[in-house]
Structures are given as structure tokens and as C-alpha cells.
Scaffold this motif. Structure first.
Motif, PDB file in Angstrom:
ATOM      1  N   THR A   1       9.843  68.382  42.753  1.00 13.02           N
ATOM      2  CA  THR A   1       9.311  68.795  44.057  1.00 13.02           C
ATOM      3  C   THR A   1      10.338  68.474  45.144  1.00 13.02           C
ATOM      4  O   THR A   1      10.654  67.313  45.384  1.00 13.02           O
ATOM      5  N   LYS A   2      10.895  69.507  45.757  1.00 10.75           N
ATOM      6  CA  LYS A   2      11.894  69.306  46.830  1.00 10.75           C
ATOM      7  C   LYS A   2      12.191  70.662  47.498  1.00 10.75           C
ATOM      8  O   LYS A   2      11.561  71.665  47.174  1.00 10.75           O
ATOM      9  N   LYS A   3      13.168  70.652  48.410  1.00 14.90           N
ATOM     10  CA  LYS A   3      13.569  71.917  49.053  1.00 14.90           C
ATOM     11  C   LYS A   3      14.642  72.603  48.208  1.00 14.90           C
ATOM     12  O   LYS A   3      15.547  71.950  47.703  1.00 14.90           O
TER      13      LYS A   3
ATOM     14  N   ALA B   1       6.696  72.778  45.435  1.00 17.58           N
ATOM     15  CA  ALA B   1       6.023  71.668  44.747  1.00 17.58           C
ATOM     16  C   ALA B   1       5.766  72.073  43.310  1.00 17.58           C
ATOM     17  O   ALA B   1       5.402  73.211  43.030  1.00 17.58           O
ATOM     18  N   SER B   2       5.995  71.137  42.387  1.00 18.17           N
ATOM     19  CA  SER B   2       5.767  71.465  40.978  1.00 18.17           C
ATOM     20  C   SER B   2       5.348  70.200  40.235  1.00 18.17           C
ATOM     21  O   SER B   2       5.569  69.101  40.714  1.00 18.17           O
TER      22      SER B   2
ATOM     23  N   THR C   1       5.525  76.279  49.936  1.00 18.29           N
ATOM     24  CA  THR C   1       4.816  76.061  51.200  1.00 18.29           C
ATOM     25  C   THR C   1       5.822  76.166  52.344  1.00 18.29           C
ATOM     26  O   THR C   1       6.801  75.419  52.385  1.00 18.29           O
TER      27      THR C   1
ATOM     28  N   SER D   1      10.430  74.434  50.745  1.00 20.82           N
ATOM     29  CA  SER D   1       9.718  73.433  49.931  1.00 20.82           C
ATOM     30  C   SER D   1       9.016  74.061  48.739  1.00 20.82           C
ATOM     31  O   SER D   1       8.245  75.010  48.901  1.00 20.82           O
TER      32      SER D   1
ATOM     33  N   PRO E   1       4.292  76.151  36.615  1.00 22.77           N
ATOM     34  CA  PRO E   1       3.593  76.474  37.862  1.00 22.77           C
ATOM     35  C   PRO E   1       4.170  75.731  39.067  1.00 22.77           C
ATOM     36  O   PRO E   1       4.437  74.526  38.988  1.00 22.77           O
ATOM     37  N   ALA E   2       4.396  76.471  40.149  1.00 27.29           N
ATOM     38  CA  ALA E   2       4.994  75.880  41.350  1.00 27.29           C
ATOM     39  C   ALA E   2       4.376  76.513  42.591  1.00 27.29           C
ATOM     40  O   ALA E   2       3.874  77.641  42.537  1.00 27.29           O
ATOM     41  N   ILE E   3       4.379  75.765  43.691  1.00 23.47           N
ATOM     42  CA  ILE E   3       3.805  76.267  44.944  1.00 23.47           C
ATOM     43  C   ILE E   3       4.874  76.240  46.036  1.00 23.47           C
ATOM     44  O   ILE E   3       5.542  75.223  46.229  1.00 23.47           O
TER      45      ILE E   3
END
Lengths: 425, 448
Positions: free
Chosen positions: A210-212, A424-425, A387, A422, A383-385
Motif C-alpha cells: 500500500t503506497k503511492k 491500497a492492497s 483512492t 494512492s 485486489p487493490a483500491i
């Protein structure tokens, strides 16, 4: 009921300036799953969108048949609604005759699609291959009690391929859509091969940190996100104070690399229209120019409220046809090669229509795609989001691909390379 | 009357016989009339009444396990015969058969106050009340959009098995979005209430309380802060949180995806697919519910289907066409948006059965997580067993089997919410429901 009788009965009831936008759609489509025909659909419908004046007040309705009940409904609406406006009605327009509807036959494509299943035999892990083809003819005709009778039509062919691969009990799907005005331009075999190869790479997934990241939005994804600009710049949204671009006219709100154009008159693009649903002539225009908001989108009602000219964007609500991001100079492959550590996003899914908010500009979506390392696609992703906001996303653009592809009639974009988003995973 | 033809039993039989004339196995005619009205308030005014009136015919022919569908609203004898013959060109030839329809059966949902018996002025007053309630609640409210949605639909089905039925239904829904703004930050919140009834719906709701709660949420969301996402335990409040079960699990139990083996649940009948806490039900029979119907769009009675019982997959949602391929009986779930679509298996009122866990125990058990108690995108942070400030940009995702196997606690506060579901046979009214639940691990979106 024919138009002559319909207009006559309208006049008898006190309805003046009656205008009908008639939309005829003829469509044939087929879906094949693993060489078996899942469905064959034919469609032949005519819809009517009617506006008329009653005691100087304009009212509208939609229906798919014409009778006196429809006229009574228009009168009821004129009497009961609070909002008042007088529309402008077409007159003294040279007729554009309605072309004879196309009568197409997709039996050749059914055989072709069934044959594509052979291609999957080279890929052991591919469990399902779904192919879909449709051919659609649409005619929009405007006819009114002032003697105006104009038509504009289009012919579209759509090919969709989805492959599902299994890897250690987990399923992965990958799909592509091709939209053309001429079916001879669709290379069914190479599109299917590309999908089969991509699903194999995608099925080997890794978990992200999870990062940019630097993200490359595929043409399909970028086009879907860009389509939200229409609602954000709709004069209705702005008048109702429900757009995040409410105070942005003539201001620079995105990267200077971003220019968005609407070109409905371009016959090579799928949203070809000579005029919008109110008969306003469509024109090529800059919507965003080098990051600056260049225009708000108006139909006649909104234009009259602001005492400006309508922009030809009335499509049963404010909309666009052939809106696209101006392409850059580098190919998709060159953009992928330029990524050191990033994500190539090929699709996304939102929840409950809130994925991209035109009110706040917030974006929160589940993304699907590939991990890119040192310029090479190395695997799929778990799966990743993503934002972000529409402002951050379109300000952080570092490159725009040269490859513009339309997958719908409203909006499109080449792939967009964007920094610092960003995930998130 | 349909167009210029009088559509009686003998006409249905005539078109069915034409559809079967080249030896197809099955044919069905679906004739529909519908009226939709949306009374829309914007800027404190009744801005518009959106109206849509439709009539149309859909024809399905099944031959050798393949489905052929055509639809039209050009309802002349000539056109109907032409479109049937056009379909037949693609269908392999076989021995034809004749159809004799049974006596017609009529079904309808009970309506106490039909849409056209409730005066337009009262509808306006209702919308003004919503507007006034929201604006009086907070000065931060900059806009209120509200609407009353009325749907009246009737259809007739005649098929080659002799089935000949008709049905009519009435749906009413009140929708509101409240928009707030503070220092150039904008927010909004949506609420709706829908039922399979007429204006007697107003006896069921405390509209003022509902709008005040919605406005409060739209105001509170203005102070939400960014949140770094990741895999976390989550408490999901009742109602619309259930969309995750609808999307991640419900669609995977529809024959549409099970029959062609496109679902992760395709081979799981009788197997354990969830924790034993999970009982998932789809029930089209709930009286006056937004997602209910007396007969489905294939003419079969609606049913209560227990899909997952204490974690075991018991049943799929099966429509008539897919039932042949799956060797299972149809269970009243063949649905479509309108005559333009062929039916397929769809959900109706889908909900997670209540349990007996306590919400406070769920919160206490979490060191770092989120409490999703808003409709969308905003949640409260849970830290060291306590509910804290609001965080935004929240999206929950996960694959169906992981979610079902991570449902750790379920409370008894079931809430059912109305909405629409889009899929292969178009947009249909459905409800989703769930009590408060704790999911031990789910991916939560967020921003650094």
C-alpha cells in the motif's frame, strides 16, 4: 397515430410548437461462450421524446407510442410544475430526409465467433472464452409542427472478448471491447489473441504494497473516468451547485497537458451526430484547453436561463458525443517502457454509483491490472483500491499516449500516465 | 389493443405457432405496458415531472438449448410476423408443433392508494416538506434534490407449454439527496425508501426523521479526513452495507453465471462456502417489499429461496431457460427490466439472516479497523475498541469466498434497503438487507 394527426390533435388541445425527437434503433447481437451460442438478440424499437408549449410554458415527455393520452399528460405537467421556461423551437430548417434503415445480417459473424474458440486451445489455463458481437443502426429524427423534418443516423459494430483463466483454484478475467463504424475494421483474431495472452499474465498475481504509485490508465479506464467531466460541466449541475467544477470556468484546474475536445461532426468517430436531440447543430469545441475549463455544456433550457447560446449538448439530459482527450506523441508501449515501478490499470469497478463523485471529485475504485517493473509487464495484481480525486488524477498527468480508441459514443481517451496515486492492497 | 391488432388468446396462439413452425423446442410471448412518473424537486421547486409510457412485445424462442430473442414496439401484425420470421432464419429446422393456451390467470399486488388517486398537489407538498426539513436542519445545506418515483406495470405471458397469465404491479419510491458545503468542501448523502405499494407507503415512514438523519450525515461528512487503507477488520452497519453480499455473492449464485460455469460457486452445491454464522436468503414473496412480485417474468410464482444455510450452499437462483441445462427446477427468479430483455435468473429481496452477537462486542474486539455506518464512501475509524472520527474515501472490496469465510459476528438488527440491480436482463428493483456484521479481514481503500 401518425405525426399529422398527432400535431392536429395537439393543436386542438391548445398545445403549440409540438416537437418530436424520434429515435429508431435496430440491433442484432450474439454472445458465444466456449463455441456455444448463449444468446441471439434482435431489437427494433422506436422511442419518442416530445416537447410542446402550453400557455407559453414548455413541457416534455418520453414514450414509445403516440396517442391522445400523451397529449393530456403534457397538459397536466404544464399545469402542475413550478418551473417555468419558454423553449426555442426549430423553424425554417432545410429538411434532411430519413435514410432507409439498414437491414443487416450477422450470421457470418456468428460462425466467425464460434471459430475463435479454437484460439484458446493453446492456453491450458483458459477455462472460458466469451465473445460478443453486435451491429446497431440508430436514426434520430426531429419533426415538429413548424414543418421541420431532419434526420441524422449512425451505424456501429461492437466486438467484446472476455477470457477467464484458472490458476491454483483462483479465477481471473480479462476483457476488451472494440467499437467501429465499419465491421471490416475489426480484427477479431488479433483482439482475441491479445485477450488470451493478457489473461495469462494477469492470472499470475502478486500482492502490492500500500503506497503511492505511478499508474498507467488504459484507454478504456481513462475514457470512463473522463466521461464524468460531462456531468461536472453540465449547466444543470452547476446551476444546482452540485458540481466540483462549479466555479472553474476559465480557470486552470488540471494539468496543462490535458486538452479535452468534443467533435460530434467527425464521421470516423462512433458518436457522429449532425445535431443534438433538440436540433441544435453540433460543433467541434474545446471543453478543457491545456488544463483550463473552456466551456460549460448547455441545452436550450439552461442556455436560456443564463442568456447564452446552447452548445448542442442535449441528449435527454446534458451529454456529449465524441468527447476525447487530445492524444500525445508516445505509443502505449513507450509509456509502459518508461515506468520503473508502477501499475497498469486495465479496468475498474465502483460501488453503488459513488465511485467517482461529480459533487466532491472524490474517486475510490477497485482497480484491476498489471504490475509493471523496469518497463515490463511482470504480473497481475491482487485486489487493490485506488483512492484519489479528479483534480489530483488529472493534474498529475505526466504523459498522454498517442493511441486514441473509442469504446462508447460519448467519450474516449488515450492511455494516461499519472504519477503519485494512492493504491491500497 | 396492441397497435393496430387486437391481441387476444387466438393471436397469442397464432404467433406462438409461427415461432414453433420450424421445429423450435419452446416459444414465449411477453407483452408489457408500463407507466413511470418521477416528480422531481430541485431548488425548492417542483422542477419537473419526468414521464415515460411504454408498450412492447418480447418473443423468445429456444431451440437445441440456444436462446433467440427479439423485441419491438412496432406492434403491427406485419411487423410481429416479420421479426419472428427473421429469428427463425437462424434456427435449425425440425418438426413443428401446435400450441393450445390454457385459461388466463390474472395476478396483482394489492394497492390501497393507487398513484392516480393521490392528488398531485399532495405529492408537491410531500416534496416541499422534504426540502424544508433538510434546509431547516442545517445552514450548511446548499441544495436538496428529492423525487417521488411511481411505476405501474402490467404484462401478459403466453408460452408454448400452454401457460397464459397476466400480472400487474405498483411500486412507489421516495428519494432524496442532501448537498452540504463548508469552506468550499462539498458533500452529499442519499436516502431512499421504496415499496411495492401505492401512497399507503406514507403510513409506514417517519419522513421527517429520515430526512433529518440524512442531512446530519451530509453535514458530518464535511469533517471526514483521509485514511490510509489496507486489509482491516470492519464492522458494517445494517442496510446498504449488504450491497457487498449482493455483488460479491448473490450474482455468483444466479444460474446466469452458474450454468455456463462462470461463477466461483458453480461446483459448490452442498459444500461449505461460508462461516456457519451465514444464512443468505433471497425471498421474492415478502409482502409489499420493493423487490417482491407475485409471479416472475416467466409466469412462475415467486419463492423464498434459502441460498446458503449455516455456511452450506443449498440452492442457486434458477430461471426456466437455465433450468434445462442445470437439471434443476426453476425457483421463481426469472426477471427482466422490460420487454426489451429476455429473462434470466435475478435476485429479489436478498438478505443475511440475523444472528445474536452484540455490536459493542464487535467494536471492542477491534484494535484498528473501520465502522461503516454510512451509505457510501465514509466511515468511522475504530481504534483500541472505540469508535473515533470520520474517515473518507472508503471502499470495501474482496472476493466472494473470502468475505463469506470472514464473517465473524452477526447481530439481530436486520435492515432492508431498496435499490436497483443492473445485469444481463436490465435494471430491476431489488432490496438488500443485513444486520450489523463484523468481517474479520477485508480490503479497505484509502489515501495517504
Amino acid at each position: 397515430m401518425n405525426y399529422k394527426t398527432f400535431f392536429k390533435k395537439a393543436k386542438e388541445k391548445g398545445l403549440t410548437n409540438i416537437q418530436v425527437t424520434e429515435k429508431q434503433t435496430i440491433d442484432s447481437s450474439v454472445e458465444i461462450i466456449n463455441s456455444k451460442m448463449e444468446s441471439f438478440d434482435d431489437y427494433n424499437n422506436i422511442d419518442y421524446h416530445i416537447k410542446a408549449e402550453y400557455n407559453g410554458k414548455t413541457v416534455k415527455t418520453s414514450c414509445n407510442y403516440l396517442d391522445t393520452n400523451i397529449l393530456n399528460l403534457l397538459i397536466l405537467k404544464a399545469k402542475k410544475t413550478d418551473s417555468y421556461y419558454e423553449d426555442e423551437y426549430l423553424s425554417n430548417r432545410k429538411s434532411i430526409p430519413k435514410n432507409k434503415p439498414l437491414n443487416f445480417d450477422i450470421s457470418k459473424e456468428i460462425m466467425l465467433l464460434k471459430g475463435l474458440d479454437e484460439l484458446k486451445k493453446e492456453y491450458d489455463q483458459v477455462q472460458k472464452l466469451t465473445t460478443y458481437f453486435s451491429e446497431t443502426y440508430t436514426n434520430t429524427r426531429i419533426i415538429n409542427s413548424n414543418g421541420v423534418d431532419i434526420s441524422t443516423d449512425s451505424h456501429l459494430c461492437s466486438f467484446v472478448v472476455e477470457a477467464i483463466a484458472e490458476n491454483n483454484g483462483e479465477f481471473t478475467s480479462y476483457d476488451r471491447k472494440v467499437l467501429e463504424t465499419d465491421k471490416s475494421k475489426i480484427d477479431f483474431i488479433s483482439v482475441t489473441k491479445d485477450v488470451l495472452e493478457k489473461v495469462m499474465i494477469q492470472s499470475n498475481k502478486i500482492k502490492l504494497t500500500t503506497k503511492k504509485y505511478t499508474v498507467l490508465l488504459d484507454s478504456y479506464v481513462a475514457g470512463k473516468i473522463i466521461s464524468n467531466i460531462t456531468n461536472m460541466l453540465s449547466a444543470t449541475s452547476i446551476r444546482n451547485k452540485v458540481s466540483c467544477l462549479e466555479k472553474s470556468l476559465n480557470k486552470k484546474v488540471f494539468s496543462e497537458k490535458l486538452t479535452i475536445i468534443e467533435d460530434p461532426n467527425n464521421k470516423n468517430y462512433p458518436g457522429y451526430r449532425l445535431f443534438d436531440d433538440e436540433g441544435t447543430a453540433t460543433v467541434k469545441k474545446f471543453i478543457i484547453k491545456e488544463g483550463v475549463v473552456n466551456t460549460i455544456l448547455y441545452d436550450i433550457k439552461e442556455a436560456k436561463l443564463k442568456s447564452v447560446e446552447p452548445t448542442g449538448n442535449s441528449y435527454q439530459g446534458i451529454g456529449t458525443k465524441n468527447m476525447y482527450v487530445e492524444p500525445g506523441k508516445k505509443s502505449n508501449l513507450e509509456l509502459i517502457k518508461s515506468i520503473k515501478d508502477g501499475i497498469y490499470i486495465i479496468d475498474y469497478m465502483g460501488s453503488m454509483g459513488s465511485a467517482i463523485s461529480s459533487v466532491t471529485g472524490a474517486i475510490s475504485i477497485q482497480v484491476f491490472g498489471f504490475k509493471v517493473k523496469d518497463g515490463v509487464i511482470v504480473s497481475g495484481i491482487n485486489p487493490a483500491i485506488m483512492t484519489t480525486t479528479i483534480f489530483e488524477l488529472l493534474t498529475n498527468i505526466s504523459e498522454i499516449s498517442s493511441e486514441l480508441k473509442f469504446t462508447n459514443t460519448n467519450s474516449a481517451s488515450p492511455a494516461l500516465l499519472i504519477d503519485d496515486i494512492s493504491i491500497a492492497s | 389493443m396492441i397497435g393496430d391488432i387486437d391481441m387476444q388468446k387466438k393471436e397469442y396462439e397464432k404467433y406462438l405457432n409461427l415461432a414453433l413452425s420450424t421445429g423450435a423446442d419452446f416459444a414465449e410471448l411477453y407483452y408489457e405496458e408500463s407507466k413511470n412518473r418521477i416528480f422531481r424537486l430541485n431548488d425548492s421547486k417542483l422542477d419537473s415531472i419526468d414521464t415515460s409510457d411504454e408498450k412492447g412485445l418480447g418473443i423468445r424462442i429456444v431451440s437445441a438449448g440456444e436462446s433467440y430473442y427479439t423485441s419491438t414496439n412496432i406492434l403491427t401484425e406485419k411487423n410481429i410476423s416479420t421479426i419472428i420470421k427473421r429469428l427463425l432464419k437462424n434456427i435449425p429446422k425440425n418438426t413443428s408443433k401446435k400450441v393450445k393456451l390454457k385459461s388466463k390467470k390474472n395476478y396483482k399486488n394489492q394497492v390501497l392508494i393507487p398513484h392516480d388517486k393521490y392528488p398531485t398537489n399532495k405529492k408537491k407538498e410531500l416534496l416541499y416538506l422534504i426540502d424544508k426539513t433538510a434546509r431547516n436542519y442545517s445552514e450548511l445545506v446548499v441544495q436538496v434534490s428529492a423525487g417521488i418515483v411511481e411505476t405501474d406495470k402490467s404484462f401478459t405471458i403466453a408460452n408454448s407449454n400452454g401457460k397464459y397469465v397476466s400480472s400487474s404491479s405498483t411500486l412507489t419510491r421516495i428519494i432524496t439527496t442532501v448537498y452540504t458545503e463548508k469552506k468550499d468542501i462539498k458533500e452529499h448523502e442519499f436516502v431512499d425508501y421504496g415499496k411495492g405499494m401505492g401512497y399507503e407507503i406514507l403510513d409506514e415512514i417517519d419522513l421527517k426523521a429520515l430526512i433529518e438523519k440524512t442531512t446530519n450525515t451530509a453535514v458530518e461528512k464535511l469533517d471526514a479526513v483521509d485514511f490510509k487503507g489496507g486489509e482491516l477488520p470492519v464492522v458494517i452497519a445494517p442496510g446498504f452495507g449488504a450491497v457487498i453480499f449482493h455483488e460479491a455473492c448473490g450474482h455468483g449464485l444466479e444460474a446466469t453465471s452458474v450454468a455456463p460455469h462462470l461463477s466461483v460457486f458453480s461446483d459448490d452445491l452442498g459444500k461449505k462456502v461460508a462461516t456457519s454464522k451465514v444464512t443468505l436468503i433471497d425471498d421474492g414473496t415478502i409482502k409489499n417489499s420493493w423487490g417482491s412480485f407475485v409471479i416472475d417474468d416467466e409466469g412462475n410464482n415467486s419463492e423464498k429461496n434459502v441460498l446458503i444455510e449455516k455456511g452450506i450452499l443449498k440452492k442457486y437462483l434458477v430461471d426456466s431457460f437455465n433450468s434445462e441445462q442445470m437439471g434443476q427446477v426453476p425457483n421463481g427468479c426469472g426477471r427482466r427490466q422490460n420487454y426489451r430483455y429476455a429473462t434470466t435468473s435475478r435476485m429479489s429481496n436478498t438478505y443475511l439472516e440475523p444472528g445474536n452477537d452484540k455490536i459493542e462486542d464487535m467494536i471492542k474486539s477491534i484494535d484498528l479497523g473501520v465502522y461503516c455506518n454510512f451509505a457510501v464512501d465514509t466511515a468511522r475509524l475504530i481504534e483500541h475498541g472505540q469508535i473515533k472520527h470520520l474517515v473518507k474515501g472508503i471502499t470495501l472490496i474482496g472476493n466472494s469466498k473470502d468475505i463469506l469465510n470472514n464473517v465473524e459476528m452477526i447481530s439481530d438488527d436486520l435492515v432492508i434497503s431498496a435499490g436497483y440491480c443492473g445485469s444481463k436482463s436490465g435494471m430491476i428493483p431489488v432490496t438488500i438487507g443485513q444486520p450489523t456484521i463484523k468481517v474479520s479481514k477485508i480490503l479497505v481503500g484509502g489515501k495517504e
